[in-house]
Design a protein around this motif. Structure first.
Motif: not given
Length: 620
Positions: A178-180, A187-191, A194-200, A202-210
């Motif tokens: 969905v983010m892609d 650009k956006i990495l979803v991980e 332990g069952g908990k989501l993380g968003f950030d 992506a490294t070297d994507s040129g994107c910063h604030e989410l």
């Protein structure tokens, strides 16, 4: 306003005699009120004259404010800098220059900049914000068709979480897809951990604030807005930091920057903390969301500027990863081969202020802008001529005595348009051949043509002459002669216009001088100072040593200003107003007496008629 014929209701009017008493009283009162009407006309004309004088004072004041006020540096003709403009040609964008002294020895400068002056700086060694990490485990079952707002570096989109990979249930892969789809892959990495989501981002994507906003409960978040960058409005305890912030036992931050003690509550916002530190420690503290770094730098540059930190019982500096300080450094450059070391990137040498912005070589060529000086003088002459012409036109207007101010009674029988047309003609010639304004114009003319002691030029020698008294003594410019004079004698021209008196300098002393002292000042000072003295003589609102304001202001004051209330004309008008009130009272009293006399007559005639009727009844 007194109106005759309004008091008959209290008296017997013609019942016995059959006379039209009201008409008779009105005719008597019309004759009685002739002096009142004439005085009312005189007062109205005097009031119009006051307004005309005030308009003249305003015209001179506007001219003075434009050309003789140091608060208007671009047009102030008393300042030599107004006449001195230069053209600058740079071989690169790394420097700018401003001439501060017209006696510069060079027109070409070569600069070699080895090092710029910098502030002492402490900045985060790494990004300080934590990734977007959920507090609770994700509820994939509750995410189907869940709509949230996602903002990536300021670009906002509404996205709907749905099955993207063809499986029957929402999964981590679906959220990533969905983010892609919304912003592009990588650009956006979803991980998930332990069952908990993380968003950030992506490294070297040129994107910063989410930023994620909306109902984020099923994603495992406890708030409706989360971000991978600091929100400066958040309190210190709520900041999303990689290194959690700790406080002393009282929930406080205690620190010292450059010897200044600072204390903040855990509830203080980051914005408040940065502003307070910037103000009290004489530094600039900022947060850069792009680089995700906190920076503190000194307000001054140079090697003598340093930053010192200490903190007790809390870890604000560590949480912001501010562990090292880069000391300030001096500017090092060569000007025409001569080495200069300065604490700032702006410095003055040889009457020129240079501002350096980058390391490297740059050539600066400076030339006097003769066109600007020509334009400055022409603009002043044009505005001076406009003012003089307006005054001359006013002084030449002849009064038409067939058009006098209208009385109240006359206005009653006229339309508004008729009144306006009549009064516009009646106001012609209000200042016909006025001695005060004629004297002022003559003083201005003499001020421009008396030689300036110690100056090698006169106005005529640079191509500026008068067009004769009949045309209002306007100034006429021989453009070729003026341009030639500017090319060969620009410094002398500036002196002719701006030379201050050596014996009595300044812009406030002339009106307090004796006549002999004024003569000395006038002979020594430049043309613009002379004109300034003339305008001050007539329209100054400041009292001189004798307590007097300018001649014209003493006479009329400025409109809607305290000076108006103390002017001689205003005081005279008040006296005329009082006289009109007394005349009205006298007219009312006379009208009352006329009605009383007619009433007494009617009473007497009525009594005689009664007696006659009684006598006649004896013979019936």
């Amino acid at each position: 306003m007194y109106i005759s014929g309004g008091s008959s209701g209290n008296y017997i009017t013609g019942m016995a005699s059959g006379m039209d008493v009201d008409t008779m009283v009105k005719e008597l009162m019309d004759a009685e009120r002739i002096p009142y009407d004439n005085y009312e006309i005189e007062k109205q004309y005097y009031e119009w004259q006051l307004e005309a004088y005030q308009e003249s004072a305003g015209t001179i004041s506007d001219f003075q404010t434009t050309y003789f006020d140091f608060l208007n540096p671009s047009t102030n003709m008393l300042s030599s800098s107004t006449y001195e403009s230069y053209n600058y040609v740079y071989s690169s964008d790394g420097v700018s220059a401003v001439v501060t002294n017209s006696n510069i020895s060079n027109s070409h400068y070569s600069l070699e900049v080895d090092q710029l002056a910098t502030s002492a700086v402490a900045s985060s060694d790494q990004s300080v914000s934590a990734s977007i990490n959920a507090a609770n485990t994700v509820d994939y079952g509750g995410l189907d068709n869940q709509m949230i707002t996602v903002t990536l570096d300021g670009y906002e989109k509404e996205v709907t979480i749905m099955d993207m990979d063809g499986s029957t249930d929402i999964s981590l892969n679906d959220i990533q897809l969905v983010m892609d789809e919304a912003f592009g892959s990588g650009k956006i990495l979803v991980e998930e951990n332990g069952g908990k989501l993380g968003f950030d981002t992506a490294t070297d994507s040129g994107c910063h604030e989410l930023i994620l906003e909306g109902d984020l409960t099923a994603l495992g978040f406890v708030t409706d807005k989360v971000s991978n960058r600091l929100d400066v409005t958040d309190s210190l305890k709520d900041l999303n930091l990689k290194t959690p912030m700790t406080f002393d036992e009282d929930g406080m931050v205690n620190m010292k920057i450059n010897g200044v003690d600072l204390e903040f509550s855990e509830d203080a916002s980051l914005d408040y903390v940065m502003k307070t530190i910037s103000e009290k420690a004489d530094v600039k503290m900022t947060y850069n969301a792009l680089s995700d770094e906190i920076m503190i730098e000194t307000n001054q540059t140079g090697s003598g500027k340093t930053l010192s930190f200490s903190e007790t019982g809390s870890n604000l500096l560590d949480a912001f990863s501010m562990t090292t300080v880069q000391a300030g450094q001096d500017l090092t450059c060569y000007v025409d081969g001569e080495k200069l070391v300065r604490s700032e990137n702006t410095f003055e040498t040889d009457g020129v202020v240079f501002s350096v912005t980058e390391v490297g070589s740059v050539d600066v060529d400076i030339s006097f802008d003769s066109d600007q000086l020509f334009d400055t003088i022409v603009k002043f002459v044009d505005d001076y001529n406009t003012m003089v012409t307006d005054f001359q036109d006013t002084l030449k207007e002849e009064r038409d005595y067939d058009y006098k101010p209208l009385t109240y009674a006359q206005k009653e029988s006229m339309s508004d348009e008729e009144i306006e047309l009549w009064e516009s003609q009646a106001k012609v010639g209000l200042l016909d051949s006025d001695d005060l304004l004629e004297d002022m114009l003559e003083e201005m003319r003499r001020a421009l043509y008396m030689p300036v002691e110690g100056c090698s030029l006169t106005l005529a020698e640079i191509g500026i002459t008068t067009d004769g008294y009949e045309s209002g003594s306007k100034l006429v410019i021989d453009e070729d002669k003026l341009k030639s004079a500017i090319e060969t004698s620009s410094d002398e021209i500036v002196e002719l216009f701006t030379k201050p008196s050596e014996s009595y300098p300044g812009t406030t002393s002339a009106r307090s001088l004796t006549s002999d002292e004024k003569a000395v000042r006038q002979s020594e000072e430049g043309l613009m100072y002379r004109l300034y003295d003339v305008t001050e003589k007539y329209i100054s609102s400041t009292s001189d040593s004798m307590g007097n304001k300018g001649i014209l202001i003493e006479k009329c004051g400025y409109k809607d200003d305290y000076s108006e209330l103390n002017s001689t004309m205003y005081q005279q008008l008040q006296g005329m107003e009082d006289n009109l009130l007394r005349m009205e009272e006298d007219l009312e009293e006379k009208e009352t007496n006329y009605y009383m006399e007619f009433s007494a007559m009617e009473t007497y005639i009525s009594s005689m008629n009664s007696q006659l009727q009684m006598i006649q009844s004896w013979f019936v």
